[in-house]
Structures are given as structure tokens and as C-alpha cells.
Design a protein around this motif. Structure first.
Motif, PDB file in Angstrom:
ATOM      1  N   MET A 288       0.821  -1.200  -0.085  1.00 52.04           N
ATOM      2  CA  MET A 288      -0.063   0.058  -0.048  1.00 52.04           C
ATOM      3  C   MET A 288       0.860   1.209  -0.100  1.00 52.04           C
ATOM      4  N   ASN A 289       0.576   2.222  -0.900  1.00 46.89           N
ATOM      5  CA  ASN A 289       1.113   3.570  -0.713  1.00 46.89           C
ATOM      6  C   ASN A 289       0.611   4.277   0.560  1.00 46.89           C
ATOM      7  N   ILE A 290       1.466   4.782   1.330  1.00 47.87           N
ATOM      8  CA  ILE A 290       1.078   5.394   2.599  1.00 47.87           C
ATOM      9  C   ILE A 290       1.883   6.825   2.659  1.00 47.87           C
ATOM     10  N   ILE A 291       0.825   7.750   2.784  1.00 43.22           N
ATOM     11  CA  ILE A 291       1.401   9.061   2.905  1.00 43.22           C
ATOM     12  C   ILE A 291       1.301   9.572   4.330  1.00 43.22           C
ATOM     13  N   ALA A 292       2.478  10.052   4.689  1.00 34.96           N
ATOM     14  CA  ALA A 292       2.419  10.636   6.183  1.00 34.96           C
ATOM     15  C   ALA A 292       2.075  12.188   6.256  1.00 34.96           C
ATOM     16  N   ALA A 293       1.671  12.603   7.302  1.00 34.10           N
ATOM     17  CA  ALA A 293       1.354  13.971   7.343  1.00 34.10           C
ATOM     18  C   ALA A 293       2.259  14.728   8.624  1.00 34.10           C
ATOM     19  N   THR A 294       2.825  16.093   7.852  1.00 34.74           N
ATOM     20  CA  THR A 294       3.145  17.080   8.878  1.00 34.74           C
ATOM     21  C   THR A 294       1.750  17.903   9.338  1.00 34.74           C
ATOM     22  N   GLY A 295       2.177  18.801   9.908  1.00 36.21           N
ATOM     23  CA  GLY A 295       0.905  19.950  10.622  1.00 36.21           C
ATOM     24  C   GLY A 295       1.074  19.639  12.087  1.00 36.21           C
ATOM     25  N   ILE A 296      -0.060  20.370  12.916  1.00 39.72           N
ATOM     26  CA  ILE A 296      -0.120  20.389  14.062  1.00 39.72           C
ATOM     27  C   ILE A 296      -1.714  20.172  14.243  1.00 39.72           C
ATOM     28  N   PHE A 297      -2.086  19.353  15.073  1.00 38.17           N
ATOM     29  CA  PHE A 297      -3.487  18.814  15.324  1.00 38.17           C
ATOM     30  C   PHE A 297      -3.889  19.984  16.520  1.00 38.17           C
ATOM     31  N   ILE A 298      -5.244  20.144  16.432  1.00 41.31           N
ATOM     32  CA  ILE A 298      -5.743  20.907  17.552  1.00 41.31           C
ATOM     33  C   ILE A 298      -5.178  20.814  18.836  1.00 41.31           C
ATOM     34  N   ALA A 299      -4.571  21.850  19.382  1.00 39.11           N
ATOM     35  CA  ALA A 299      -3.650  21.638  20.589  1.00 39.11           C
ATOM     36  C   ALA A 299      -3.697  23.087  21.587  1.00 39.11           C
ATOM     37  N   GLU A 300      -4.057  23.102  22.654  1.00 36.29           N
ATOM     38  CA  GLU A 300      -3.568  24.202  23.537  1.00 36.29           C
ATOM     39  C   GLU A 300      -2.518  23.946  24.285  1.00 36.29           C
TER      40      GLU A 300
ATOM     41  N   VAL B 140       1.638  15.664   3.341  1.00 36.81           N
ATOM     42  CA  VAL B 140       0.387  16.486   3.428  1.00 36.81           C
ATOM     43  C   VAL B 140       0.603  17.080   4.893  1.00 36.81           C
ATOM     44  N   ILE B 141      -0.317  18.182   4.726  1.00 39.79           N
ATOM     45  CA  ILE B 141      -0.532  18.865   6.211  1.00 39.79           C
ATOM     46  C   ILE B 141      -1.791  18.811   6.835  1.00 39.79           C
ATOM     47  N   LYS B 142      -1.798  18.537   8.003  1.00 37.60           N
ATOM     48  CA  LYS B 142      -3.191  18.200   8.852  1.00 37.60           C
ATOM     49  C   LYS B 142      -2.986  19.463   9.854  1.00 37.60           C
ATOM     50  N   CYS B 143      -4.331  20.104  10.062  1.00 37.77           N
ATOM     51  CA  CYS B 143      -4.570  20.623  11.109  1.00 37.77           C
ATOM     52  C   CYS B 143      -6.236  20.825  11.358  1.00 37.77           C
ATOM     53  N   GLY B 144      -6.833  21.855  12.118  1.00 35.41           N
ATOM     54  CA  GLY B 144      -8.242  21.707  11.930  1.00 35.41           C
ATOM     55  C   GLY B 144      -8.683  22.684  13.199  1.00 35.41           C
ATOM     56  N   THR B 145      -9.795  22.441  13.331  1.00 37.81           N
ATOM     57  CA  THR B 145     -10.747  23.023  14.541  1.00 37.81           C
ATOM     58  C   THR B 145     -11.696  22.099  15.036  1.00 37.81           C
ATOM     59  N   GLY B 146     -11.767  22.433  16.539  1.00 34.35           N
ATOM     60  CA  GLY B 146     -12.440  21.557  17.412  1.00 34.35           C
ATOM     61  C   GLY B 146     -13.444  21.848  18.339  1.00 34.35           C
ATOM     62  N   GLU B 147     -13.713  21.282  19.205  1.00 30.79           N
ATOM     63  CA  GLU B 147     -15.149  21.765  20.092  1.00 30.79           C
ATOM     64  C   GLU B 147     -14.789  23.109  20.642  1.00 30.79           C
ATOM     65  N   ALA B 148     -13.572  23.466  20.818  1.00 29.32           N
ATOM     66  CA  ALA B 148     -13.183  24.560  21.538  1.00 29.32           C
ATOM     67  C   ALA B 148     -13.420  25.796  20.774  1.00 29.32           C
ATOM     68  N   GLY B 149     -13.640  25.557  19.446  1.00 32.13           N
ATOM     69  CA  GLY B 149     -13.562  26.628  18.756  1.00 32.13           C
ATOM     70  C   GLY B 149     -12.413  27.263  18.136  1.00 32.13           C
ATOM     71  N   LEU B 150     -12.601  28.460  17.461  1.00 35.86           N
ATOM     72  CA  LEU B 150     -11.415  29.161  17.071  1.00 35.86           C
ATOM     73  C   LEU B 150     -10.670  30.025  17.979  1.00 35.86           C
ATOM     74  N   THR B 151      -9.915  29.379  18.784  1.00 38.41           N
ATOM     75  CA  THR B 151      -9.097  29.934  19.949  1.00 38.41           C
ATOM     76  C   THR B 151      -8.060  30.622  19.195  1.00 38.41           C
ATOM     77  N   GLU B 152      -7.190  31.601  20.103  1.00 39.87           N
ATOM     78  CA  GLU B 152      -6.209  32.167  19.678  1.00 39.87           C
ATOM     79  C   GLU B 152      -5.019  31.239  19.196  1.00 39.87           C
ATOM     80  N   ASN B 153      -5.039  30.155  19.979  1.00 40.58           N
ATOM     81  CA  ASN B 153      -3.812  29.097  19.624  1.00 40.58           C
ATOM     82  C   ASN B 153      -4.369  28.242  18.398  1.00 40.58           C
ATOM     83  N   ASN B 154      -5.587  28.011  18.462  1.00 46.68           N
ATOM     84  CA  ASN B 154      -6.046  27.414  17.129  1.00 46.68           C
ATOM     85  C   ASN B 154      -5.717  28.321  15.941  1.00 46.68           C
ATOM     86  N   LYS B 155      -6.113  29.510  15.999  1.00 43.38           N
ATOM     87  CA  LYS B 155      -5.990  30.425  14.630  1.00 43.38           C
ATOM     88  C   LYS B 155      -4.432  30.611  14.350  1.00 43.38           C
ATOM     89  N   LYS B 156      -3.565  30.303  15.474  1.00 47.91           N
ATOM     90  CA  LYS B 156      -2.309  30.644  14.798  1.00 47.91           C
ATOM     91  C   LYS B 156      -1.804  29.146  14.431  1.00 47.91           C
TER      92      LYS B 156
END
Length: 323
Positions: free
Chosen positions: A86-98, A131-147
Motif C-alpha cells: 500500500m502507498n502510505i502518505i504521512a502528515a506533517t502539521g499540528i492537530f488542535i492543541a492548547e 500532506v499537512i494536517k490541522c483543524g478546528t475542534g469543540e473549543a472553537g477558534l481559540t487564539e492558539n487554534n488560529k495560530k
């Protein structure tokens, strides 16, 4: 060319592609603190048969959207690819985190960190993220999330890698806000996949995301079948409206979720694990859609051609409106 854990491939080599999956989730801090936390061989005993099952069903590429702060381990992904084909592509990025370490880090440092993961490799290897991974979660668009979204948008502009997002809560239209921030950073919205469109998200929201050139992912179609009937209703309607060229399907399955020592918990009891969890779309969803009259050519476009276009760095981009 597209970076996989075994090296570069062309967009034409992707084949049928699942764009939002997790073969392994964990916690590097816990692994360092407790060396018994992860026997890699036990994790691979879970992962390899599931990937083989997906390959037998016709899947040829898995995009593992697990960034470093969700426990991404490229050595596990590499072993899974070597054992299955299987071709597998790994992700950089930062998941939702405070996380205070992310909150205190300068944006310029975080952007350079993502660039290095895309251009040089990760975990002391020459395996590069595709690929790059990020997102928004239940806490919404916090300042750190927008960063984090700003950092990932800037990294997309610099590396050309696609962005795939987590987008919650339902009915908040956060995908449009994600697009706003990415666009402010100079990211290419035609190489952005806004994730987790499901029950509770209005149809006009999906269309507004796609009108701006991005893709909407109906990507939580795992074996548990939640949202199945909703998905089977909404997918033909979106295709009827002409949006087949901006849709993505996936499971958001988690094959191995390592939140404790192997001896303390049966990891196969996790709700998102099943031996055939990565073939559910092929076994259940696609046949049901065909029964409802969806054309096979539209399904090929969604499963094969759209992923290839997303990874093609714009060379094959078509008009963003309905076909």
C-alpha cells in the motif's frame, strides 16, 4: 511527485485513495516516559491485516493524517507499507492543541518545523511528509487554534503540500473560517480538503466551501456506520448538483489507538477498530450508491481522480464550479 513513506510516486500511481485515515494514534510523551507503552510488533499485528484487507478491496493509497502531536510514527507506517504494498502518505502539521509549548513557540519556528518535515524528513529518517494536517475542534477558534491554522497555511504556501482539515463542531461553518485564514497566508485553496462534512452541516455550507475551490470530505464513513443513511442521501444530491469533482470519501478509521500499556487494555476493543474497517466504503457505501443510481464514473472521479488532482500541485486543476 508525491512523498510516500517508501519514496516518491507520481499522481497517476495513487490509484483508489483514502484521504483521511489513522493507522496509529499515540502519545510520544507517554512512550518516552514508559517504554512498555508500545510494543511496535503488537501494533503492526493489528495494522498490517487491516491494510491488507483494504488493498484486497481495491485501495491503493492511504493518507495517514496523523501529525506529530497525535503520535505519528513513520517507522510504523513504513513497515505497514513494506508488508502490504500500500502507498502510505504521512502528515506533517499540528492537530488542535492548547499545548503551552505550541502556544509559546514563535510562528516562524513552527513554520520552519513543518517545512523541514516536508523537505528533509522526520524522526531522524529521510521519510518526508506529503500532506499537512490541522483543524478546528469543540473549543472553537481559540487564539492558539488560529495560530496553528496560520502556520499550516503558510507552510502550504511554502511547500505546495495539500492541507487536510479536521472540522468540528457540526453546523458552525468553520471550514469557511479555515479557508479565510489559509487564504490570508497565501495558501492555494484548490489544494485544501475541508474535513468531516456530516449530519448537522447544511448543504449550502458545503457548496460555499467548494465554490471557493476547495474540496469537501465526507470522511467519517467507518464501519460503525454512523451518518451512513445521511451520507447515502447527501452524496447523490451533491453529485446531482454537479460537485463530484470536489468531493472526497474516507473512513477516519483508527486502526491502533495506543492510550495505555498493551498489558493493561485490549486495544482491539477500541470503538473505531475492526479487521475490515478500511474497506467499509468499498464493501457497503459504493454498492449502495450504485444501487441508488450514482454513476460509476462519478465514483471513480471521487476516489481516484480527485485525490490525484489534489496532489498534482495545480497542474491538473479544473474549473472549481459544477461540471
Amino acid at each position: 511527485m508525491i512523498e510516500t513513506v517508501l519514496g516518491r510516486i507520481s499522481p497517476g500511481q495513487l490509484g483508489t485513495t483514502l484521504m483521511h485515515e489513522h493507522l496509529y494514534l499515540g502519545d510520544w510523551n507517554a512512550r518516552v516516559a514508559d517504554p512498555q507503552r508500545l510494543p511496535v510488533d503488537k501494533a503492526l499485528e493489528m495494522i498490517i491485516p487491516v491494510v491488507k484487507n483494504a488493498y484486497a478491496a481495491g485501495v491503493r493509497t492511504l493518507v495517514d493524517v496523523t501529525p506529530c502531536n497525535m503520535g505519528r510514527d513513520v517507522e510504523i507506517l513504513k513497515a505497514a507499507s513494506e508488508h502490504t504494498g500500500m502507498n502510505i502518505i504521512a502528515a506533517t502539521g499540528i492537530f488542535i492543541a492548547e499545548d503551552p509549548l505550541i502556544r509559546m513557540a514563535p510562528e516562524e519556528y513552527l513554520i520552519r518545523f513543518l517545512e523541514r518535515e516536508a523537505r528533509e524528513g522526520v524522526q531522524g529518517t529521510d521519510i518526508r511528509c506529503g500532506v499537512i494536517k490541522c483543524g478546528t475542534g469543540e473549543a472553537g477558534l481559540t487564539e492558539n487554534n488560529k495560530k496553528i491554522l496560520r502556520v499550516c497555511g503558510a507552510a502550504q504556501r511554502l511547500t505546495g503540500l495539500p492541507i487536510i482539515t479536521h472540522c468540528r463542531p457540526a453546523n458552525t461553518r468553520y471550514g469557511l473560517f479555515q479557508q479565510d485564514i489559509f487564504e490570508e497566508q497565501g495558501a492555494d485553496l484548490s489544494r485544501v480538503v475541508i474535513g468531516h462534512f456530516r449530519a448537522g452541516d447544511p448543504l449550502d455550507y458545503a457548496e460555499n466551501v467548494m465554490r471557493r475551490g476547495s474540496y469537501i470530505a465526507i470522511d467519517q464513513m467507518n464501519f460503525n456506520g454512523h451518518n451512513l443513511e445521511h451520507n447515502l442521501n447527501i452524496i447523490p444530491e451533491l453529485i446531482r448538483r454537479g460537485w463530484a469533482d470536489r468531493l472526497i470519501f474516507s473512513h477516519d478509521a483508527v486502526v491502533c489507538f495506543n492510550h495505555s500499556r498493551w498489558s493493561d487494555w485490549d486495544h482491539r476493543t477500541y470503538i473505531n477498530y475492526a479487521p475490515d474497517s478500511l474497506s467499509f466504503i468499498h464493501r457497503v457505501v459504493l454498492p449502495r450508491l450504485i444501487e441508488q443510481g450514482v454513476d460509476r464514473s462519478d465514483l471513480e472521479r471521487i476516489m481516484i481522480h480527485n485525490p490525484a488532482r489534489i496532489f498534482s500541485r495545480g497542474e491538473e486543476n479544473e474549473d472549481s464550479g459544477p461540471v
